[in-house]
Write a protein that holds these residues in place. Structure first.
Motif, PDB file in Angstrom:
ATOM      1  N   HIS A 167      13.317  -0.729  84.453  1.00 42.91           N
ATOM      2  CA  HIS A 167      12.070   0.028  84.570  1.00 42.91           C
ATOM      3  C   HIS A 167      10.854  -0.869  84.350  1.00 42.91           C
ATOM      4  O   HIS A 167       9.793  -0.635  84.918  1.00 42.91           O
ATOM      5  N   LEU A 168      11.023  -1.903  83.547  1.00 44.06           N
ATOM      6  CA  LEU A 168       9.928  -2.854  83.327  1.00 44.06           C
ATOM      7  C   LEU A 168       9.735  -3.743  84.553  1.00 44.06           C
ATOM      8  O   LEU A 168       8.611  -4.037  84.953  1.00 44.06           O
ATOM      9  N   PHE A 169      10.849  -4.153  85.169  1.00 45.91           N
ATOM     10  CA  PHE A 169      10.773  -4.954  86.381  1.00 45.91           C
ATOM     11  C   PHE A 169      10.103  -4.150  87.502  1.00 45.91           C
ATOM     12  O   PHE A 169       9.236  -4.655  88.212  1.00 45.91           O
ATOM     13  N   ALA A 170      10.494  -2.876  87.642  1.00 53.05           N
ATOM     14  CA  ALA A 170       9.898  -2.021  88.679  1.00 53.05           C
ATOM     15  C   ALA A 170       8.400  -1.840  88.447  1.00 53.05           C
ATOM     16  O   ALA A 170       7.611  -1.861  89.395  1.00 53.05           O
ATOM     17  N   ARG A 171       8.006  -1.695  87.203  1.00 55.10           N
ATOM     18  CA  ARG A 171       6.575  -1.539  86.892  1.00 55.10           C
ATOM     19  C   ARG A 171       5.816  -2.824  87.214  1.00 55.10           C
ATOM     20  O   ARG A 171       4.727  -2.791  87.799  1.00 55.10           O
ATOM     21  N   ALA A 172       6.393  -3.970  86.872  1.00 53.24           N
ATOM     22  CA  ALA A 172       5.740  -5.248  87.175  1.00 53.24           C
ATOM     23  C   ALA A 172       5.615  -5.435  88.690  1.00 53.24           C
ATOM     24  O   ALA A 172       4.572  -5.891  89.180  1.00 53.24           O
ATOM     25  N   CYS A 173       6.646  -5.068  89.439  1.00 56.98           N
ATOM     26  CA  CYS A 173       6.590  -5.157  90.905  1.00 56.98           C
ATOM     27  C   CYS A 173       5.510  -4.226  91.454  1.00 56.98           C
ATOM     28  O   CYS A 173       4.780  -4.579  92.384  1.00 56.98           O
ATOM     29  N   HIS A 174       5.417  -3.041  90.878  1.00 57.35           N
ATOM     30  CA  HIS A 174       4.379  -2.086  91.293  1.00 57.35           C
ATOM     31  C   HIS A 174       2.997  -2.719  91.117  1.00 57.35           C
ATOM     32  O   HIS A 174       2.152  -2.640  92.009  1.00 57.35           O
ATOM     33  N   GLU A 175       2.791  -3.340  89.986  1.00 54.64           N
ATOM     34  CA  GLU A 175       1.488  -3.939  89.703  1.00 54.64           C
ATOM     35  C   GLU A 175       1.224  -5.183  90.543  1.00 54.64           C
ATOM     36  O   GLU A 175       0.087  -5.442  90.920  1.00 54.64           O
ATOM     37  N   MET A 176       2.259  -5.954  90.848  1.00 58.74           N
ATOM     38  CA  MET A 176       2.094  -7.191  91.611  1.00 58.74           C
ATOM     39  C   MET A 176       2.065  -6.970  93.122  1.00 58.74           C
ATOM     40  O   MET A 176       1.273  -7.586  93.820  1.00 58.74           O
ATOM     41  N   PHE A 177       2.967  -6.131  93.622  1.00 60.08           N
ATOM     42  CA  PHE A 177       3.159  -6.001  95.064  1.00 60.08           C
ATOM     43  C   PHE A 177       2.735  -4.650  95.627  1.00 60.08           C
ATOM     44  O   PHE A 177       2.752  -4.459  96.834  1.00 60.08           O
ATOM     45  N   GLY A 178       2.442  -3.685  94.754  1.00 58.60           N
ATOM     46  CA  GLY A 178       2.074  -2.358  95.221  1.00 58.60           C
ATOM     47  C   GLY A 178       3.261  -1.499  95.624  1.00 58.60           C
ATOM     48  O   GLY A 178       3.093  -0.476  96.301  1.00 58.60           O
ATOM     49  N   THR A 179       4.458  -1.889  95.217  1.00 67.10           N
ATOM     50  CA  THR A 179       5.649  -1.091  95.528  1.00 67.10           C
ATOM     51  C   THR A 179       5.637   0.190  94.707  1.00 67.10           C
ATOM     52  O   THR A 179       4.962   0.285  93.689  1.00 67.10           O
ATOM     53  N   ARG A 180       6.407   1.169  95.165  1.00 66.86           N
ATOM     54  CA  ARG A 180       6.556   2.413  94.420  1.00 66.86           C
ATOM     55  C   ARG A 180       7.707   2.261  93.431  1.00 66.86           C
ATOM     56  O   ARG A 180       8.608   1.455  93.639  1.00 66.86           O
ATOM     57  N   MET A 181       7.693   3.038  92.361  1.00 66.70           N
ATOM     58  CA  MET A 181       8.745   3.002  91.343  1.00 66.70           C
ATOM     59  C   MET A 181       9.642   4.217  91.536  1.00 66.70           C
ATOM     60  O   MET A 181       9.169   5.351  91.491  1.00 66.70           O
ATOM     61  N   LEU A 182      10.928   3.966  91.766  1.00 70.43           N
ATOM     62  CA  LEU A 182      11.882   5.043  92.001  1.00 70.43           C
ATOM     63  C   LEU A 182      12.919   5.048  90.895  1.00 70.43           C
ATOM     64  O   LEU A 182      13.702   4.108  90.753  1.00 70.43           O
ATOM     65  N   ALA A 183      12.899   6.114  90.087  1.00 72.87           N
ATOM     66  CA  ALA A 183      13.865   6.275  88.997  1.00 72.87           C
ATOM     67  C   ALA A 183      15.109   6.957  89.544  1.00 72.87           C
ATOM     68  O   ALA A 183      15.027   7.883  90.353  1.00 72.87           O
ATOM     69  N   ILE A 184      16.266   6.478  89.103  1.00 70.69           N
ATOM     70  CA  ILE A 184      17.549   7.067  89.467  1.00 70.69           C
ATOM     71  C   ILE A 184      18.141   7.601  88.168  1.00 70.69           C
ATOM     72  O   ILE A 184      18.555   6.839  87.300  1.00 70.69           O
ATOM     73  N   TRP A 185      18.100   8.911  88.029  1.00 70.02           N
ATOM     74  CA  TRP A 185      18.538   9.574  86.804  1.00 70.02           C
ATOM     75  C   TRP A 185      19.968  10.093  86.964  1.00 70.02           C
ATOM     76  O   TRP A 185      20.312  10.653  87.999  1.00 70.02           O
ATOM     77  N   ASP A 186      20.769   9.950  85.938  1.00 63.43           N
ATOM     78  CA  ASP A 186      22.105  10.552  85.884  1.00 63.43           C
ATOM     79  C   ASP A 186      21.962  11.824  85.067  1.00 63.43           C
ATOM     80  O   ASP A 186      21.605  11.787  83.887  1.00 63.43           O
TER      81      ASP A 186
END
Length: 161
Positions: free
Chosen positions: A25-44
């Protein structure tokens, strides 16, 4: 990145492996801030903790989603099928998170907070390796069958793959 699992993330006590498994989740947030990607959570939604009778909703993984719908995590390109096989679960919920929702999940304890300076260190890592991730990303034809979800929306999937 040849041995990506052992690659250290400078100014943190972590290896890149830990950003694919546990700190995704931290990597996804950093990518969001750097590249503008969306963050997609996969919940069980069927996870049982030891000595509990009722299932608990837990984060299985979080990926970055590019505008074309392709997924990426600390390993590079991934697909729904790869994630499902890698994490060995049956049913799951997909939820695109806004920054506010990500922060609320951290505040509520659903997601672990970053260590002091960790987000800055991750963004520095991504800056140093931006070409590697983008190169992997744009050279491969990886498409997701997942439609774009509105932030906060969930889509339940059971054995579709």
């Amino acid at each position: 990145m040849e041995d990506w699992e052992a690659a250290p993330v400078k100014d943190t006590p972590y290896k890149l492996f830990e950003y694919a498994y546990g700190r995704c989740h931290l990597f996804a947030r950093a990518c969001h801030e750097m590249f503008g990607t969306r963050m997609l959570a996969i919940w069980d939604d069927e996870f049982y903790f030891e000595d509990e009778d009722e299932p608990t909703l837990v984060l299985t993984h979080m990926v970055s989603v590019w505008p074309d719908g392709s997924w990426m995590d600390a390993r590079g390109n991934v697909t729904e099928a790869v994630i499902k096989e890698d994490y060995e679960f049956e049913g799951y919920l997909l939820q695109e998170l806004s920054i506010k929702e990500w922060e609320e999940a951290v505040a509520s304890g659903k997601l672990d907070p970053p260590d002091e300076g960790e987000m800055e260190a991750l963004k520095a890592f991504l800056r140093e390796n931006k070409e590697t991730y983008q190169k992997r990303w744009f050279q491969e034809e990886v498409k997701s069958t997942t439609p774009r979800l509105k932030a906060g929306a969930c889509r339940e999937i059971h054995n579709e793959l």
